[in-house]
Design an enzyme around this catalytic site. Structure first.
Site, PDB file in Angstrom:
ATOM      1  N   SER A   1      37.239  43.304  43.119  1.00  0.00           N
ATOM      2  CA  SER A   1      37.376  42.247  42.131  1.00  0.00           C
ATOM      3  C   SER A   1      37.909  42.826  40.819  1.00  0.00           C
ATOM      4  O   SER A   1      38.884  43.563  40.819  1.00  0.00           O
ATOM      5  CB  SER A   1      36.037  41.520  41.957  1.00  0.00           C
ATOM      6  OG  SER A   1      36.205  40.293  41.299  1.00  0.00           O
TER       7      SER A   1
ATOM      8  N   ASP B   1      38.595  36.935  46.706  1.00  0.00           N
ATOM      9  CA  ASP B   1      37.854  38.018  46.068  1.00  0.00           C
ATOM     10  C   ASP B   1      37.137  38.931  47.069  1.00  0.00           C
ATOM     11  O   ASP B   1      36.399  38.470  47.932  1.00  0.00           O
ATOM     12  CB  ASP B   1      36.816  37.402  45.117  1.00  0.00           C
ATOM     13  CG  ASP B   1      36.248  38.403  44.142  1.00  0.00           C
ATOM     14  OD1 ASP B   1      35.517  39.309  44.586  1.00  0.00           O
ATOM     15  OD2 ASP B   1      36.524  38.277  42.936  1.00  0.00           O
TER      16      ASP B   1
END
Length: 271
Positions: free
Chosen positions: A27, A147
């Site tokens: 991320s 993500d």
């Protein structure tokens, strides 16, 4: 935006010229890791803080217009190519490998592609940071991705599988934190991703997987195979935080926590 804590850690480690063989980023941590492996002190924090007042950086207008709360053209093209260029040459010269975690929306599983070129592989960074409900899926190689933290927030097991016997883990939550299920958003997730049942499953099991990983990390700390750098307590920052003073404070906390742990870190690496 909690990744700004990691940016403080990154800058301290760069000052001390700590060079691991390989880095795994997830991320926002993937973008921070890019600055680290390129040797660009200050860049990880700058890319999160310097553009808060720029209307192109993030906001509901971008979400309504593009489906992305964080403006992807600004973050993944304007900043790394023009405003605060990423140093590909530095990446090549330092020789630290970088893998980043992404979540395959078809399989619901984490994948860990290796970065070879900072600009050419920019869509991998974008995929790793594409928050569910706040970002569009990123198409890559016939699949779509979101993500990396959905399937694997802290890929220490992957690092060990790759043969790394000692691991430094940088968290943006305190070690005592445990993730709870966000029941309020589950109906939205199930509606938005109804065509991706494996992704829904991954999102639903994320709190359990995250908490199990923290238990695994604590076990590794006791065995001497994992060293953790984490906030002392809650940072008071949410995913889309725009309060500059909070972000600067979290950055400094990351720097000073790393500084305070430095002697122990060196002992860990040398033992």
């Amino acid at each position: 935006m909690r990744g700004v804590f990691s940016a403080g850690v990154i800058d301290f480690l760069l000052e001390k010229d700590v060079r691991p063989d390989i880095v795994y980023g997830v991320s926002a941590g993937a973008s921070g890791a890019a600055s680290f492996v390129c040797g660009q002190k200050g860049r990880a924090a700058a890319t999160m803080i310097d553009y808060l007042d720029d209307p192109h950086f993030m906001g509901m207008k971008s979400l309504r217009k593009t489906g992305n709360y964080f403006n992807t053209d600004f973050l993944y093209h304007q900043i790394p190519e023009k405003l605060n260029p990423i140093d590909q040459k530095g990446f090549e010269e330092r020789g630290i490998r970088l893998k980043i975690a992404v979540t395959n929306c078809i399989t619901g599983e984490a994948e860990y592609p290796e970065i070879h070129h900072m600009i050419e592989d920019m869509d991998l960074f974008r995929a790793s940071s594409s928050l569910p409900l706040l970002a569009q899926m990123v198409p890559l190689n016939g699949y779509v991705y979101l993500d990396g933290g959905i399937a694997d927030s802290v890929p220490v097991r992957k690092s060990e599988e790759d043969g790394n016997e000692k691991n430094i883990v940088v968290l943006t939550r305190s070690l005592g934190y445990r993730k709870k299920q966000e029941y309020a958003i589950l109906p939205m997730i199930r509606a938005k991703y109804r065509r991706y049942p494996k992704l829904i499953e991954a999102l639903e099991r994320r709190p359990r997987v995250y908490n199990e990983t923290l238990e695994y990390i604590q076990s590794g700390m006791e065995k001497g195979s994992i060293f953790v750098i984490a906030p002392m307590g809650p940072l008071g920052i949410h995913r889309t935080e725009s309060d500059r003073s909070k972000l600067v404070k979290a950055y400094h906390e990351g720097y000073y926590v790393a500084e305070g742990l430095y002697d122990r870190l060196m002992h860990f690496l040398e033992s």
